[in-house]
Design an enzyme around this catalytic site. Sequence first.
Site, PDB file in Angstrom:
ATOM      1  N   CYS A   1      98.232  81.275  63.377  1.00  0.00           N
ATOM      2  CA  CYS A   1      98.215  80.074  62.547  1.00  0.00           C
ATOM      3  C   CYS A   1      96.869  80.002  61.806  1.00  0.00           C
ATOM      4  O   CYS A   1      95.842  80.442  62.320  1.00  0.00           O
ATOM      5  CB  CYS A   1      98.401  78.824  63.407  1.00  0.00           C
ATOM      6  SG  CYS A   1      98.488  77.301  62.424  1.00  0.00           S
TER       7      CYS A   1
ATOM      8  N   ASP B   1      95.163  77.502  61.424  1.00  0.00           N
ATOM      9  CA  ASP B   1      94.341  76.479  62.072  1.00  0.00           C
ATOM     10  C   ASP B   1      92.939  77.016  62.403  1.00  0.00           C
ATOM     11  O   ASP B   1      92.808  78.063  63.045  1.00  0.00           O
ATOM     12  CB  ASP B   1      95.046  76.024  63.371  1.00  0.00           C
ATOM     13  CG  ASP B   1      94.435  74.754  63.935  1.00  0.00           C
ATOM     14  OD1 ASP B   1      93.214  74.747  64.203  1.00  0.00           O
ATOM     15  OD2 ASP B   1      95.172  73.772  64.124  1.00  0.00           O
TER      16      ASP B   1
ATOM     17  N   ARG C   1      90.878  76.275  64.489  1.00  0.00           N
ATOM     18  CA  ARG C   1      90.484  76.305  65.902  1.00  0.00           C
ATOM     19  C   ARG C   1      91.027  77.516  66.655  1.00  0.00           C
ATOM     20  O   ARG C   1      90.810  77.657  67.857  1.00  0.00           O
ATOM     21  CB  ARG C   1      90.954  75.015  66.587  1.00  0.00           C
ATOM     22  CG  ARG C   1      90.350  73.755  65.978  1.00  0.00           C
ATOM     23  CD  ARG C   1      91.098  72.518  66.408  1.00  0.00           C
ATOM     24  NE  ARG C   1      92.469  72.509  65.900  1.00  0.00           N
ATOM     25  CZ  ARG C   1      93.364  71.540  66.152  1.00  0.00           C
ATOM     26  NH1 ARG C   1      93.019  70.527  66.907  1.00  0.00           N
ATOM     27  NH2 ARG C   1      94.579  71.610  65.655  1.00  0.00           N
TER      28      ARG C   1
ATOM     29  N   HIS D   1     100.049  78.031  68.750  1.00  0.00           N
ATOM     30  CA  HIS D   1      99.156  77.209  69.589  1.00  0.00           C
ATOM     31  C   HIS D   1      99.755  75.819  69.760  1.00  0.00           C
ATOM     32  O   HIS D   1     100.378  75.275  68.840  1.00  0.00           O
ATOM     33  CB  HIS D   1      97.758  77.109  68.960  1.00  0.00           C
ATOM     34  CG  HIS D   1      97.723  76.407  67.640  1.00  0.00           C
ATOM     35  ND1 HIS D   1      97.287  75.111  67.500  1.00  0.00           N
ATOM     36  CD2 HIS D   1      98.104  76.797  66.398  1.00  0.00           C
ATOM     37  CE1 HIS D   1      97.381  74.750  66.231  1.00  0.00           C
ATOM     38  NE2 HIS D   1      97.885  75.753  65.534  1.00  0.00           N
TER      39      HIS D   1
ATOM     40  N   CYS E   1     100.109  72.350  67.225  1.00  0.00           N
ATOM     41  CA  CYS E   1     100.125  72.905  65.862  1.00  0.00           C
ATOM     42  C   CYS E   1     100.583  71.841  64.849  1.00  0.00           C
ATOM     43  O   CYS E   1     101.683  71.284  64.978  1.00  0.00           O
ATOM     44  CB  CYS E   1     101.050  74.112  65.804  1.00  0.00           C
ATOM     45  SG  CYS E   1     101.089  74.904  64.180  1.00  0.00           S
TER      46      CYS E   1
HETATM   47 CO    CO Z   1      98.919  75.547  63.761  1.00  0.00          CO
END
Ligand code: CO
Length: 209
Positions: free
Chosen positions: A42, A44, A46, A98, A101
């Site tokens: 992803c 993302d 993090r 994750h 999400c």
């Molecule tokens: Co995500």
Amino acid sequence: MESYRRLLLENKAWAKERTEIDPNYFKRLVDIQRPDFLWIGCSDSRVPANEITNTDPGEIFVHRNIANMVVHTDLNLLSVLQYAVQVLEVKHVIVCGHYGCGGVKAAMTHRELGLINKWLRNIKDVYRYHQDELEAMDEEHRTDRLVELNVMEQVMNLAKTSIIQAAWSRHQRPMLHGWVYRLQDGLLHELCQMDYDAKLDDIYRYDIP
Ligand code: CO
């Protein structure tokens, strides 16, 4: 100082530190890229592939998009996959989702998000395949479970590509993996894996010459 300046300064410090520890660090990486892993994760911020697996530059070939999707009309993903499998000859392809999400959460709502609706539609389809199981759960578990089911569906989508099927028939690699990452403790968990002899619905099989 403007925030982006910090990145450029940190880069200088990082490069200096690496060279001090190992004078040949960059020299080694210039000549060859031969990673064993393709990571589909992803976007993302993090969930950065190298940091959470404690790997160095050169070890993981990375593709990231919203909610770690393997979409059959996505030329970007397919090009990365083809290059990783045929040229780099990676041994493992990892789809990593994750918990928490934002893409998966948004797909579970009725919010109208413009262009991104089209991307999240693929997650809504995964929801529909598993609707009974998901709707029997409370909201928190439902989101977590859809994250897991989505990862497993994307691993299946990899196996449906002629790129993976051709590599399996010729080289018996790569192995496909579905993992999920927990933001709360920084740990990865294995959800599924598929090897060259995995069972795939017959309708998705191509005759590889
Ligand atoms: Co995500």
